[in-house]
Scaffold this active site. Structure first.
Site, PDB file in Angstrom:
ATOM      1  N   GLU A  23      15.182 -17.141 -23.077  1.00 55.50           N
ATOM      2  CA  GLU A  23      14.321 -17.891 -23.190  1.00 55.50           C
ATOM      3  C   GLU A  23      13.200 -17.445 -22.350  1.00 55.50           C
ATOM      4  O   GLU A  23      12.922 -17.925 -21.106  1.00 55.50           O
ATOM      5  CB  GLU A  23      14.766 -19.279 -22.874  1.00 55.50           C
ATOM      6  CG  GLU A  23      13.595 -20.493 -22.989  1.00 55.50           C
ATOM      7  CD  GLU A  23      13.371 -21.505 -22.143  1.00 55.50           C
ATOM      8  OE1 GLU A  23      12.772 -22.419 -22.484  1.00 55.50           O
ATOM      9  OE2 GLU A  23      13.970 -21.349 -20.999  1.00 55.50           O
ATOM     10  N   ASP A  56      18.394 -19.487 -19.480  1.00 58.17           N
ATOM     11  CA  ASP A  56      17.328 -20.339 -19.632  1.00 58.17           C
ATOM     12  C   ASP A  56      16.198 -20.078 -18.569  1.00 58.17           C
ATOM     13  O   ASP A  56      16.439 -19.282 -17.500  1.00 58.17           O
ATOM     14  CB  ASP A  56      17.815 -21.671 -19.078  1.00 58.17           C
ATOM     15  CG  ASP A  56      16.691 -22.944 -18.895  1.00 58.17           C
ATOM     16  OD1 ASP A  56      16.549 -23.107 -19.845  1.00 58.17           O
ATOM     17  OD2 ASP A  56      16.600 -23.594 -17.774  1.00 58.17           O
TER      18      ASP A  56
END
Length: 814
Positions: A536, A483
């Site tokens: 990401e 993330d």
């Protein structure tokens, strides 16, 4: 002997802070009541009350005579002891004060057994005890009380026996092993590797581990706290009073250690840390592999008993590189997929559902322990513990095992970019910035009110790299979606001018974060064959999915990820389909632009949870028009997405065109699929389409075999903006083609000619998102479609098509 009256007790300590035992020692007060429990922890008695005896091993039958003798003797007066036991030389005021204050670096030097002139000195710290007797090989020796829970004596022994202590609490007794007679449980190699930042299985060294040590079963507790004056273990086993359980420092490593005999699985614990300024803080174990269920915050001693049954899956998962394999992902928030289900209940439902829809993988939003459920798991406090909201770590393993046995890979959202500021977790863990940078402006994450990790600190980097390996090795996770990579890579991320400091080269890149990500990826790929890491990353950073040894134009080696979320494709394509069809011709380039950079990285096309929350609307609700047109747009978009180069990811609820935004409180609107609901065929039809998309996708190598090769894609017509039509070819490694044509207009186009390869005499429509069974109007092409020698789109052959309204069709050679 009669018991001496206890001295008067001081005023009970303020419940908000642990008692100052050094001050009580100086005034000669008796051992105080237990410290209060850490916030959210169970098991603490009321402040100022005397607890029952600490829960220790019960006296063995053979110890009854000794227990009776101790009870008959009553509580020992200071300066008195059993026959043959000489009084020990008292501790110095400094050692005594530091020990009682929880600020001594080496309690084992003061407590336990030590040869001295004339015998063996044994000293123990047993708060609340009225007497302590040493039991060893028929020897029974009552120790002298030194006040404040300290008992000591010099026994007429030349060697250290394997003794135990009979501790008398007045109303009860307990026979226990002395934690301070044991050698350190952590080896020099573990400490060396940790100091070098190369302990790739750090979870086996730090934290709480049930083990056999010197012939005794107990729990080894270890924690990294280099700035602490002292560390003590607190838990339900000692009523959250750590006075009797100080840990020893293992030198310059910054690691503290204590072996607690007879302590076993399931015990609650934390670490009471004396900060550099002398104040105290009670912290959960950063390496805890199990936690209490939030909002409680204690760590739990854990031993895994799961027996894996996924050997076949693990053996074959790495046989084909992921970028050359089918890879379609169903993203799930476990706590709300079917609210209220445990991991084991999910194991009975989720694998069957995902397998039926044909997804190759599931991706769990973060499962590491987090105190606030509304963060969806993105503010992690327990990096090594799956959330206890749905069960134990073994229950979580059971779920992964069930998915693997169903042939489904498991990806997990991993969050090494930041952590919350909770005062019982990582923030200023030992009184000073430890896991976060020293500079407060550098430590504070500007967007989320959290703290960033200090990627340049060796031990912190080791903590995170080992954590990535931990989930892959211990839980058989098949991939990590990392993330917020962009927030890690840039020093000026969300910071204004003047709010950040350039790197040593004067640039904005976070060199420490780059090195960490490269090391993490290289370590995971080396240790865990078949695992994929996915970034990401929302910027144009060069080389996210390039190997770490390949240096790009920017001078950096690749970051080493296997795949990267294509945030540009997601943003542009959703922007296009949200426009009214009459306006789409002005935005045609937003749908074709992705092919300009499609092979710069290995991409995943994500329609994730982030796109269906916070007012962004569910996927079908982004579409213009009436309900029929919205669903048709939804189906056409999914058909275009599955044919576009890259892997697919779809968030739960979008597979059946849920109209409402997702909320973690209730999850998908499963009632839309209830046969009694009048619109049920509309939603079931979309779900049937997703199933067919995945079925055809898996069976068509042209859609995945050359995902990262420009030769695997050709536009047929990428400029038909007036028609709102996109047509292209995909090719398998053997040259087998697939034609994809999408009509984003609400009109039927008859005789719409496209150029096709002339070596295919006829074509068959294998997918049509306008089919009646999906909820469409049923406009279709004849079977087969014969290739005609009519030049078109720069090719010598072509076929005339009927393009359904707001639909995607796929053609394969007949």
């Amino acid at each position: 002997m009669t018991a001496a009256p206890p001295p008067s007790r001081p005023t009970p300590p303020d419940p908000a802070s642990p008692p100052d035992r050094a001050a009580e020692s100086a005034t000669g007060a008796a051992a105080p009541g237990p410290g209060t429990a850490a916030p959210g922890s169970r098991g603490a008695p009321a402040s100022g009350t005397r607890p029952p005896a600490p829960r220790e091993a019960a006296a063995a039958p053979g110890d009854r005579p000794a227990r009776a003798a101790a009870a008959a003797a009553g509580a020992a007066r200071p300066g008195t002891g059993g026959r043959g036991v000489r009084a020990a030389t008292p501790l110095s005021d400094e050692d005594r004060g530091r020990l009682l204050a929880g600020a001594h670096h080496d309690p084992h030097a003061l407590l336990g057994a030590h040869p001295v002139r004339g015998g063996l000195l044994i000293r123990t710290l047993r708060p609340f005890a009225s007497g302590v007797t040493v039991l060893a090989d028929g020897l029974r020796a009552e120790l002298h009380s030194e006040g404040d829970g300290l008992f000591a004596g010099v026994l007429p022994l030349r060697t250290v026996p394997e003794y135990r202590l009979l501790v008398d609490y007045g109303e009860s007794t307990a026979t226990v092993h002395d934690p301070y007679r044991f050698l350190p449980t952590l080896g020099e190699l573990d400490l060396h590797l940790f100091g070098e930042g190369r302990h790739e299985q750090l979870w086996r060294a730090l934290g709480a581990h049930v083990m056999d040590h010197q012939g005794v079963t107990g729990t080894r507790c270890t924690v990294w706290a280099p700035n602490a004056q002292g560390v003590r273990v607190v838990g339900n086993f000692n009523y959250w009073d750590g006075t009797g359980h100080p840990m020893r420092s293992l030198g310059s490593s910054g690691v503290w250690e204590l072996f607690l005999p007879d302590l076993g699985e399931g015990e609650l614990y934390k670490f009471e840390i004396t900060r550099p300024d002398g104040s105290r803080t009670v912290r959960a174990d950063p390496m805890a592999r199990r936690t209490e269920c939030p909002p409680a915050t204690a760590s739990v001693v854990h031993t895994s008993r799961h027996r894996w049954q996924d050997d076949d899956w693990m053996a074959r998962r790495g046989q084909r590189p992921v970028h050359q394999a089918p890879f379609s992902v169903y993203e799930v928030h476990l706590a709300s997929w079917r609210p209220g289900l445990t991991y084991r209940q999910l194991a009975a439902q989720l694998p069957a559902y995902v397998k039926d829809l044909g997804f190759t993988h599931v991706e769990f939003m973060p499962v590491a322990e987090h105190p606030f459920g509304g963060s969806w798991g993105y503010q992690v406090t327990g990096f090594y513990a799956p959330t206890a909201r749905m069960g134990t770590p073994d229950d979580f393993k059971f779920l992964i095992d069930a998915l693997h046995r169903a042939g489904i890979g498991v990806l997990m959202d991993w969050v090494p970019a930041h952590f919350p500021r909770d005062d019982w977790a990582l923030a200023e863990f030992d009184g000073r910035p430890l896991y976060e940078p020293q500079d407060p402006s550098r430590a504070a994450h500007p967007d989320w009110g959290t703290l960033e990790f200090d990627y340049g600190r060796t031990e912190v980097r080791n903590f995170l790299v080992a954590n990535a390996v931990y989930w892959c090795e211990e839980f058989h996770i098949d991939g990590l979606r990392v993330d917020a990579v962009a927030s890690m890579l840039y020093l000026d991320y969300s910071r204004e001018d003047g709010g950040w400091t350039p790197n040593v080269n004067g640039g904005r890149e976070n060199l420490d974060a780059v090195a960490f990500l490269q090391e993490m990826n290289a370590t995971v790929y080396r240790r865990c064959p078949g695992v994929v890491t996915i970034a990401e990353e929302s910027t144009a950073w060069d080389g996210v999915t390039r190997a770490t040894h390949h240096v790009g134009p920017g001078g950096f080696g690749g970051l080493g990820f296997g795949l990267k979320w294509n945030m540009g494709w997601m943003h542009d394509s959703l922007g296009y389909v949200s426009k009214e069809p009459v306006h789409r011709k002005y935005h045609h380039g937003e749908m074709t632009f992705s092919m300009i950079y499609a092979y710069s990285e290995n991409y995943v096309l994500p329609i994730s949870h982030d796109e269906v929350v916070h007012g962004k609307q569910a996927l079908v609700s982004k579409m213009p028009g009436d309900w029929w047109q919205q669903r048709a747009n939804h189906r056409a978009y999914l058909g275009f997405m599955w044919a576009h180069p890259g892997k697919q990811l779809l968030f739960m609820g979008q597979e059946f065109a849920q109209g409402a935004e997702w909320a973690e409180r209730h999850g998908p609107d499963w009632w839309l699929l209830d046969p009694s609901y009048e619109a049920e065929p509309d939603h079931r039809g979309v779900r049937d389409l997703v199933r067919e998309l995945n079925r055809h996708y898996a069976a068509t190598p042209a859609l995945w075999e050359r995902d990262t090769e420009p030769a695997g894609f050709q536009w047929i017509d990428g400029d038909a903006s007036e028609d709102n039509v996109f047509s292209f070819l995909r090719f398998a490694a053997d040259g087998a083609p697939l034609v994809s044509v999408t009509n984003f207009s609400p009109v039927v186009r008859h005789g719409y000619r496209i150029g096709v390869p002339d070596d295919v005499p006829a074509w068959r429509e294998v997918l049509n998102t306008d089919a009646a069974r999906y909820g469409g109007s049923g406009v279709a092409n004849p079977d087969p479609l014969k290739t005609e020698t009519v030049p078109w789109n720069g090719r010598t052959s072509s076929v005339p098509l009927v393009l359904p309204p707001l639909a995607t069709i796929w053609l394969r050679p007949a």
